[in-house]
Design a protein around this motif. Structure first.
Motif, PDB file in Angstrom:
ATOM      1  N   ALA A   3      -9.880 -12.748  18.998  1.00  0.00           N
ATOM      2  CA  ALA A   3     -10.427 -11.451  18.573  1.00  0.00           C
ATOM      3  C   ALA A   3     -11.895 -11.351  18.959  1.00  0.00           C
ATOM      4  O   ALA A   3     -12.362 -10.297  19.424  1.00  0.00           O
ATOM      5  N   ILE A   4     -12.636 -12.444  18.776  1.00  0.00           N
ATOM      6  CA  ILE A   4     -14.056 -12.457  19.134  1.00  0.00           C
ATOM      7  C   ILE A   4     -14.237 -12.248  20.636  1.00  0.00           C
ATOM      8  O   ILE A   4     -15.035 -11.410  21.080  1.00  0.00           O
ATOM      9  N   GLY A   5     -13.497 -13.023  21.446  1.00  0.00           N
ATOM     10  CA  GLY A   5     -13.632 -12.920  22.899  1.00  0.00           C
ATOM     11  C   GLY A   5     -13.204 -11.571  23.431  1.00  0.00           C
ATOM     12  O   GLY A   5     -13.884 -10.980  24.287  1.00  0.00           O
ATOM     13  N   THR A   6     -12.084 -11.045  22.936  1.00  0.00           N
ATOM     14  CA  THR A   6     -11.562  -9.766  23.418  1.00  0.00           C
ATOM     15  C   THR A   6     -12.467  -8.614  23.016  1.00  0.00           C
ATOM     16  O   THR A   6     -12.774  -7.717  23.827  1.00  0.00           O
ATOM     17  N   ALA A   7     -12.916  -8.605  21.753  1.00  0.00           N
ATOM     18  CA  ALA A   7     -13.797  -7.527  21.288  1.00  0.00           C
ATOM     19  C   ALA A   7     -15.117  -7.539  22.036  1.00  0.00           C
ATOM     20  O   ALA A   7     -15.631  -6.481  22.432  1.00  0.00           O
ATOM     21  N   LEU A   8     -15.670  -8.723  22.260  1.00  0.00           N
ATOM     22  CA  LEU A   8     -16.951  -8.818  22.957  1.00  0.00           C
ATOM     23  C   LEU A   8     -16.831  -8.317  24.388  1.00  0.00           C
ATOM     24  O   LEU A   8     -17.705  -7.590  24.881  1.00  0.00           O
ATOM     25  N   PHE A   9     -15.742  -8.690  25.072  1.00  0.00           N
ATOM     26  CA  PHE A   9     -15.560  -8.235  26.456  1.00  0.00           C
ATOM     27  C   PHE A   9     -15.424  -6.717  26.508  1.00  0.00           C
ATOM     28  O   PHE A   9     -15.966  -6.059  27.407  1.00  0.00           O
ATOM     29  N   ALA A  10     -14.716  -6.151  25.545  1.00  0.00           N
ATOM     30  CA  ALA A  10     -14.546  -4.694  25.520  1.00  0.00           C
ATOM     31  C   ALA A  10     -15.868  -3.989  25.257  1.00  0.00           C
ATOM     32  O   ALA A  10     -16.087  -2.855  25.722  1.00  0.00           O
ATOM     33  N   VAL A  11     -16.761  -4.646  24.514  1.00  0.00           N
ATOM     34  CA  VAL A  11     -18.055  -4.044  24.192  1.00  0.00           C
ATOM     35  C   VAL A  11     -18.882  -3.797  25.450  1.00  0.00           C
ATOM     36  O   VAL A  11     -19.725  -2.878  25.483  1.00  0.00           O
ATOM     37  N   ILE A  12     -18.641  -4.580  26.503  1.00  0.00           N
ATOM     38  CA  ILE A  12     -19.355  -4.357  27.767  1.00  0.00           C
ATOM     39  C   ILE A  12     -19.250  -2.903  28.192  1.00  0.00           C
ATOM     40  O   ILE A  12     -20.250  -2.245  28.518  1.00  0.00           O
ATOM     41  N   PHE A  13     -18.047  -2.381  28.163  1.00  0.00           N
ATOM     42  CA  PHE A  13     -17.814  -1.021  28.649  1.00  0.00           C
ATOM     43  C   PHE A  13     -18.344   0.021  27.662  1.00  0.00           C
ATOM     44  O   PHE A  13     -18.771   1.105  28.066  1.00  0.00           O
ATOM     45  N   THR A  14     -18.330  -0.328  26.362  1.00  0.00           N
ATOM     46  CA  THR A  14     -18.904   0.564  25.367  1.00  0.00           C
ATOM     47  C   THR A  14     -20.384   0.763  25.611  1.00  0.00           C
ATOM     48  O   THR A  14     -20.882   1.892  25.639  1.00  0.00           O
ATOM     49  N   PHE A  49     -33.578 -12.405  20.715  1.00  0.00           N
ATOM     50  CA  PHE A  49     -33.017 -13.750  20.563  1.00  0.00           C
ATOM     51  C   PHE A  49     -32.004 -13.802  19.423  1.00  0.00           C
ATOM     52  O   PHE A  49     -30.928 -14.393  19.558  1.00  0.00           O
ATOM     53  N   VAL A  50     -32.349 -13.181  18.291  1.00  0.00           N
ATOM     54  CA  VAL A  50     -31.443 -13.182  17.136  1.00  0.00           C
ATOM     55  C   VAL A  50     -30.131 -12.485  17.485  1.00  0.00           C
ATOM     56  O   VAL A  50     -29.039 -12.962  17.164  1.00  0.00           O
ATOM     57  N   VAL A  51     -30.233 -11.341  18.167  1.00  0.00           N
ATOM     58  CA  VAL A  51     -29.036 -10.593  18.560  1.00  0.00           C
ATOM     59  C   VAL A  51     -28.201 -11.402  19.553  1.00  0.00           C
ATOM     60  O   VAL A  51     -26.973 -11.453  19.454  1.00  0.00           O
ATOM     61  N   GLY A  52     -28.842 -12.052  20.512  1.00  0.00           N
ATOM     62  CA  GLY A  52     -28.122 -12.891  21.464  1.00  0.00           C
ATOM     63  C   GLY A  52     -27.433 -14.052  20.773  1.00  0.00           C
ATOM     64  O   GLY A  52     -26.292 -14.404  21.110  1.00  0.00           O
ATOM     65  N   LEU A  53     -28.096 -14.653  19.793  1.00  0.00           N
ATOM     66  CA  LEU A  53     -27.521 -15.751  19.031  1.00  0.00           C
ATOM     67  C   LEU A  53     -26.256 -15.303  18.298  1.00  0.00           C
ATOM     68  O   LEU A  53     -25.223 -15.989  18.319  1.00  0.00           O
ATOM     69  N   LEU A  54     -26.317 -14.133  17.655  1.00  0.00           N
ATOM     70  CA  LEU A  54     -25.161 -13.594  16.951  1.00  0.00           C
ATOM     71  C   LEU A  54     -24.029 -13.243  17.913  1.00  0.00           C
ATOM     72  O   LEU A  54     -22.857 -13.461  17.616  1.00  0.00           O
ATOM     73  N   THR A  55     -24.396 -12.689  19.071  1.00  0.00           N
ATOM     74  CA  THR A  55     -23.391 -12.316  20.058  1.00  0.00           C
ATOM     75  C   THR A  55     -22.660 -13.543  20.584  1.00  0.00           C
ATOM     76  O   THR A  55     -21.437 -13.544  20.712  1.00  0.00           O
ATOM     77  N   GLY A  56     -23.397 -14.597  20.901  1.00  0.00           N
ATOM     78  CA  GLY A  56     -22.777 -15.807  21.419  1.00  0.00           C
ATOM     79  C   GLY A  56     -21.936 -16.531  20.392  1.00  0.00           C
ATOM     80  O   GLY A  56     -20.897 -17.109  20.711  1.00  0.00           O
ATOM     81  N   THR A  57     -22.349 -16.479  19.116  1.00  0.00           N
ATOM     82  CA  THR A  57     -21.648 -17.212  18.064  1.00  0.00           C
ATOM     83  C   THR A  57     -20.454 -16.445  17.517  1.00  0.00           C
ATOM     84  O   THR A  57     -19.355 -16.986  17.360  1.00  0.00           O
ATOM     85  N   ALA A  95     -23.286 -11.391  29.605  1.00  0.00           N
ATOM     86  CA  ALA A  95     -23.448 -12.846  29.618  1.00  0.00           C
ATOM     87  C   ALA A  95     -22.514 -13.509  28.612  1.00  0.00           C
ATOM     88  O   ALA A  95     -21.822 -14.493  28.921  1.00  0.00           O
ATOM     89  N   GLY A  96     -22.455 -12.965  27.393  1.00  0.00           N
ATOM     90  CA  GLY A  96     -21.585 -13.541  26.372  1.00  0.00           C
ATOM     91  C   GLY A  96     -20.114 -13.423  26.722  1.00  0.00           C
ATOM     92  O   GLY A  96     -19.325 -14.346  26.476  1.00  0.00           O
ATOM     93  N   SER A  97     -19.730 -12.305  27.315  1.00  0.00           N
ATOM     94  CA  SER A  97     -18.334 -12.077  27.669  1.00  0.00           C
ATOM     95  C   SER A  97     -17.864 -13.021  28.759  1.00  0.00           C
ATOM     96  O   SER A  97     -16.719 -13.499  28.734  1.00  0.00           O
ATOM     97  N   LEU A  98     -18.700 -13.295  29.721  1.00  0.00           N
ATOM     98  CA  LEU A  98     -18.326 -14.206  30.799  1.00  0.00           C
ATOM     99  C   LEU A  98     -18.068 -15.613  30.257  1.00  0.00           C
ATOM    100  O   LEU A  98     -17.173 -16.319  30.725  1.00  0.00           O
ATOM    101  N   VAL A  99     -18.865 -16.011  29.273  1.00  0.00           N
ATOM    102  CA  VAL A  99     -18.643 -17.323  28.643  1.00  0.00           C
ATOM    103  C   VAL A  99     -17.288 -17.355  27.938  1.00  0.00           C
ATOM    104  O   VAL A  99     -16.501 -18.294  28.089  1.00  0.00           O
ATOM    105  N   LYS A 100     -16.990 -16.291  27.174  1.00  0.00           N
ATOM    106  CA  LYS A 100     -15.711 -16.233  26.445  1.00  0.00           C
ATOM    107  C   LYS A 100     -14.531 -16.168  27.419  1.00  0.00           C
ATOM    108  O   LYS A 100     -13.473 -16.742  27.162  1.00  0.00           O
ATOM    109  N   LEU A 101     -14.703 -15.476  28.542  1.00  0.00           N
ATOM    110  CA  LEU A 101     -13.641 -15.398  29.550  1.00  0.00           C
ATOM    111  C   LEU A 101     -13.375 -16.777  30.138  1.00  0.00           C
ATOM    112  O   LEU A 101     -12.212 -17.180  30.324  1.00  0.00           O
ATOM    113  N   ALA A 102     -14.434 -17.513  30.417  1.00  0.00           N
ATOM    114  CA  ALA A 102     -14.289 -18.862  30.960  1.00  0.00           C
ATOM    115  C   ALA A 102     -13.606 -19.794  29.969  1.00  0.00           C
ATOM    116  O   ALA A 102     -12.930 -20.756  30.367  1.00  0.00           O
ATOM    117  N   GLN A 103     -13.747 -19.494  28.681  1.00  0.00           N
ATOM    118  CA  GLN A 103     -13.115 -20.312  27.648  1.00  0.00           C
ATOM    119  C   GLN A 103     -11.666 -19.908  27.389  1.00  0.00           C
ATOM    120  O   GLN A 103     -10.996 -20.514  26.554  1.00  0.00           O
TER     121      GLN A 103
END
Length: 300
Positions: free
Chosen positions: A81-92, A191-199, A237-245
């Protein structure tokens, strides 16, 4: 010609998304991706549209809507759910940023500073996420605690009927009150937002908008547009990491994205005419419910 100039990019993006969805479904059946039925496709489109609409109105990437919908209502595992939602957010955010940019609601300097530190935060957050993959209950607890913050902020503003917070010239900004450098404040927010996005896979728009308005004293319209623009590189950046995982369900992404692109454009067009406090109150209560559900799952 004016219509094509305004919406040509969005139409092109929608065409690409529809084509990608068709190709993915042609290559493999729904069951291959874990999608149960055609009605689920329609639900994904609806969830995406509502997330995009809210994102355009309140400066949210939509992940806070899509993530619990995927996790609770559509049966996705928390990591998927985290990976899919984050990837979809790219287009949003791409669609929303474009909508606000052509309407003059963005500051490139603000967006640049937030993006720079946000990408660094993504790398740190993604490492933390890998540590939590084997501890799903702990991951749920973290998300539950996280959702308490937007629940509080939105409910508070909704009850006070705040649309543009304190921006009437009567209150001192945070950077002036605490003598913080403007760029230092923006880099810290990023930085805080990036940290939350990655986690946790959430873009953190609900933090950036008040951070820009209360911190710098800018209008909500400019804060929302700048937020959308700044989170584009962060979410990519966050979505590419989740896609690779291997944590992204691509057909679900395309369905959510088709809905969010459409909804974000509508939200960007309506933002100047909409009473945001009412939406904040409704979704503040909803996020409180989501927080309780995630925390209760931890205690099992």
């Amino acid at each position: 010609m004016r219509f094509l100039k305004t919406y040509g990019f969005v139409i092109g993006l929608l065409v690409c998304l529809v084509f990608s969805l068709v190709v993915s479904l042609y290559l493999h059946p729904l069951s291959y991706y874990g999608i149960k039925s055609v009605p689920e496709i329609l639900l994904l489109l609806l969830v995406g549209f509502l997330a995009g609409l809210l994102g355009g109105l309140l400066g949210l990437g939509g992940g806070v809507i899509m993530l619990p919908a995927l996790d609770f209502w559509l049966g996705y595992s928390s990591p998927a759910a985290i990976g899919t939602a984050l990837f979809a957010v790219i287009f949003t955010v791409i669609s929303g940023a474009y909508g606000h940019y052509i309407r003059g609601n963005t500051s490139r300097q603000i967006s640049r500073d937030i993006s720079i530190s946000g990408v660094v935060g993504i790398l740190v957050g993604s490492y933390i996420f890998t540590l939590l993959l084997g501890e799903i209950k702990l991951l749920n607890l973290c998300m539950g605690i996280f959702f308490l913050l937007p629940a509080y902020l939105m409910t508070r503003d909704g009850i006070k009927r705040q649309n543009e917070s304190h921006l009437n010239g009567e209150h001192e900004t945070i950077i002036a009150k605490y003598h913080i450098q403007r760029r230092t404040w923006l880099l810290g927010l990023g930085f805080v937002v990036g940290l939350l996005t990655g986690t946790l896979g959430l873009g953190g728009g609900f933090l950036l908008v008040p951070g820009i308005t209360y911190g710098l004293g800018l209008s909500v319209h400019l804060a929302v547009g700048s937020t959308m623009l700044s989170v584009v590189p962060i979410t990519i950046a966050g979505s590419l990491v989740k896609l690779a995982q291997g944590l992204v369900v691509l057909p679900a992404v395309f369905c959510l994205a088709i809905g969010t692109v459409t909804g974000a454009q509508l939200g960007a067009a309506l933002i100047k005419y909409f009473q945001a406090w009412a939406l904040k109150l409704v979704f503040g209560v909803y996020f409180l419910y989501v927080a309780i559900k995630y925390i209760s799952a931890f205690w099992g």
